[in-house]
Design an enzyme around this catalytic site. Structure first.
Site, PDB file in Angstrom:
ATOM      1  CE  LYS A  41      -7.330   4.339  -4.672  1.00  0.00           C
ATOM      2  NZ  LYS A  41      -8.475   4.884  -3.924  1.00  0.00           N
ATOM      3  CB  SER A  98      -7.708  11.523  -1.088  1.00  0.00           C
ATOM      4  OG  SER A  98      -8.767  11.117  -0.238  1.00  0.00           O
ATOM      5  CD  GLU A 105      -5.030  -3.557  -6.323  1.00  0.00           C
ATOM      6  OE1 GLU A 105      -4.385  -3.971  -7.307  1.00  0.00           O
ATOM      7  OE2 GLU A 105      -4.869  -2.417  -5.822  1.00  0.00           O
TER       8      GLU A 105
HETATM    9  C1  LIG Z   1      -8.524   4.758  -2.510  1.00  0.00           C
HETATM   10  C2  LIG Z   1      -8.744   6.025  -1.819  1.00  0.00           C
HETATM   11  C3  LIG Z   1      -8.039   6.364  -0.641  1.00  0.00           C
HETATM   12  C4  LIG Z   1      -7.112   5.435   0.058  1.00  0.00           C
HETATM   13  O1  LIG Z   1      -6.015   5.008  -0.677  1.00  0.00           O
HETATM   14  P1  LIG Z   1      -4.534   5.565  -0.438  1.00  0.00           P
HETATM   15  O2  LIG Z   1      -3.707   4.677  -1.282  1.00  0.00           O
HETATM   16  O3  LIG Z   1      -4.240   5.413   1.025  1.00  0.00           O
HETATM   17  O4  LIG Z   1      -4.504   6.964  -0.862  1.00  0.00           O
HETATM   18  C5  LIG Z   1      -8.258   7.609  -0.083  1.00  0.00           C
HETATM   19  N1  LIG Z   1      -9.132   8.484  -0.630  1.00  0.00           N
HETATM   20  C6  LIG Z   1      -9.825   8.190  -1.746  1.00  0.00           C
HETATM   21  C7  LIG Z   1     -10.761   9.217  -2.299  1.00  0.00           C
HETATM   22  C8  LIG Z   1      -9.653   6.956  -2.377  1.00  0.00           C
HETATM   23  O5  LIG Z   1     -10.350   6.687  -3.492  1.00  0.00           O
END
Ligand SMILES: *Cc1c(COP(=O)(O)O)cnc(C)c1O
Length: 397
Positions: A92, A380, A114
């Site tokens: 993020k 992610s 948000e």
């Molecule tokens: C917020 C988040 C997501 C989901 O958000 P996307 O916009 O679909 O990437 C996925 N993995 C993690 C670790 C997150 O913090």
């Protein structure tokens, strides 16, 4: 016939999805943003600052790690793109760094955002501290309670957190409230959107900010495999930003298969799911046309999943279009499968993934590979925030 492209078109659409469905009062501020964003992103000054911060502050490039034991288990050559190693623990921050630079260039003085699980809120509060900008975060009251540590992190970083008490008091309501605030302060306020959603140009802005992921992949794969593309890309999808970044430079490259994991919750037929692409129908939510989980008369249905970061009843327009046209294969991964995937990565590679990312891991067991297939899976985020959830559901592992 012209070859199908999966990038945004000049009207702000991806196929039939996207657009900017906004109240009159936001028309000018969205138009200003639409005119400003590409010149800013493409300017030398922006690129210099952005790349420097990604390197020295975020810690990029994130490693591309060859996961030997997982590769053996799945019979392919599996690489993990380690977004979990970024500052603040997820992808993020790539986006918030970029958007706050954009806000500064546009002369804005106040930032709003948000947040659901609080990850985007923390990433926004972080860059606001860095840039000395006033930061206000909207968060559903239910989430404020469930995600207390992230609330304290945001406050410690100097942000003001507004609990939202409308609707189900979760992410979707926090988005609505942020848009409402934006309507009241369009002149001085920049809204840092956290995923590939919202009115055009936001999905394109966020995808471009996250596209650093696939830009690095090209170089890293060239170095490790002698070719700059994989056979498969695998990522989880909430609103779609880490997935968009992972696939961005391969969108129109047909050699690369795209597999995405959305949150099945208890199962796509259970009534307790966040599998928007499996269960959604076309509708308008938070300023864009997308697939949305809704009742036949258009009331938004609450999303359900063990994973706070995938808990959104819609999905970004780029992904809706890719799914509809068959460019991506989308798998719904249920809560128990995700937990199992998280434990598996932990035990085979010593990496505890965020439960969101564990959905992508679990997708591997639903695919069949050839031994020399190169597979890249984006981790992610890291799982430190999810330890209690993993423990609570140990029996699924
Ligand atoms: C917020 C988040 C997501 C989901 O958000 P996307 O916009 O679909 O990437 C996925 N993995 C993690 C670790 C997150 O913090």
């Amino acid at each position: 016939m012209k070859k199908e492209s999966f990038y945004v078109d000049e009207r702000g659409y991806y196929g039939e999805f996207g657009g900017a469905y906004i109240p009159e009062i936001l028309y000018k501020v969205v138009k200003d943003l639409k005119e400003a964003y590409l010149p800013i992103i493409e300017s030398e000054e922006f690129q210099k600052e952005y790349c420097q911060l990604l390197r020295d502050y975020v810690g990029r490039p994130s490693p591309l790690y060859y996961a030997a034991r997982m590769s053996e288990k799945y019979g392919c050559r599996l690489y993990l793109k380690r977004e979990d190693l970024n500052h603040t623990g997820a992808h993020k921050i790539n986006n918030t760094v970029g958007q706050i630079l954009m806000a500064k260039k546009m002369g804005k003085t106040r930032i709003i955002a948000e947040t659901g699980a609080g990850q985007h809120g923390v990433a926004t509060a972080t860059v606001c501290a860095l840039m000395n900008m006033k930061c206000e975060v909207f968060m559903g009251a239910t989430d404020v309670e469930r995600q207390h540590t992230n609330v304290e992190r945001m406050k410690m970083l100097g942000a003001e957190v507004h609990p939202v008490t409308t609707g189900n008091m979760t992410l979707s309501d926090a988005c609505s409230e942020a848009i409402r605030d934006w309507c009241c302060h369009p002149k001085d306020t920049f809204y840092i959107v956290g995923s590939t959603m919202g009115p055009h140009p936001y999905p394109d802005i966020v995808a471009r900010m996250q596209s650093i992921i696939s830009k690095e992949l090209k170089e890293q794969l060239m170095e490790k495999e002698g070719r700059d593309y994989p056979d498969y890309l695998v990522a989880c999808v909430g609103g779609g930003s880490n997935a968009a970044g992972t696939v961005y430079h391969y969108l129109d490259d047909e050699r690369v298969k795209i597999v995405l994991a959305e949150a099945g919750g208890h199962g796509v037929d259970s009534g307790h799911t966040a599998a928007t692409m499996h269960c959604g129908t076309t509708g308008i939510l938070h300023g864009a046309k997308m697939l949305v989980m809704q009742t036949p008369d258009g009331q938004i249905e609450e999303a359900f999943t063990i994973s706070a970061g995938l808990d959104y009843p819609g999905v970004g327009p780029m992904h809706c279009n890719m799914f509809q046209k068959g460019r991506s294969k989308v798998l719904a991964i249920n809560d128990d499968e995700a937990i199992r995937g998280g434990y598996e990565l932990t035990r085979l590679e010593g990496i505890i993934p965020a439960i969101e990312s564990a959905h992508a891991v679990a997708a591997l067991s639903k695919l069949t590979f050839k031994a020399d297939d190169v597979v890249v899976l984006t981790v992610s985020g890291r799982g430190d925030k999810d330890i209690e959830t993993y423990l609570k559901h140990k029996e699924w592992a």
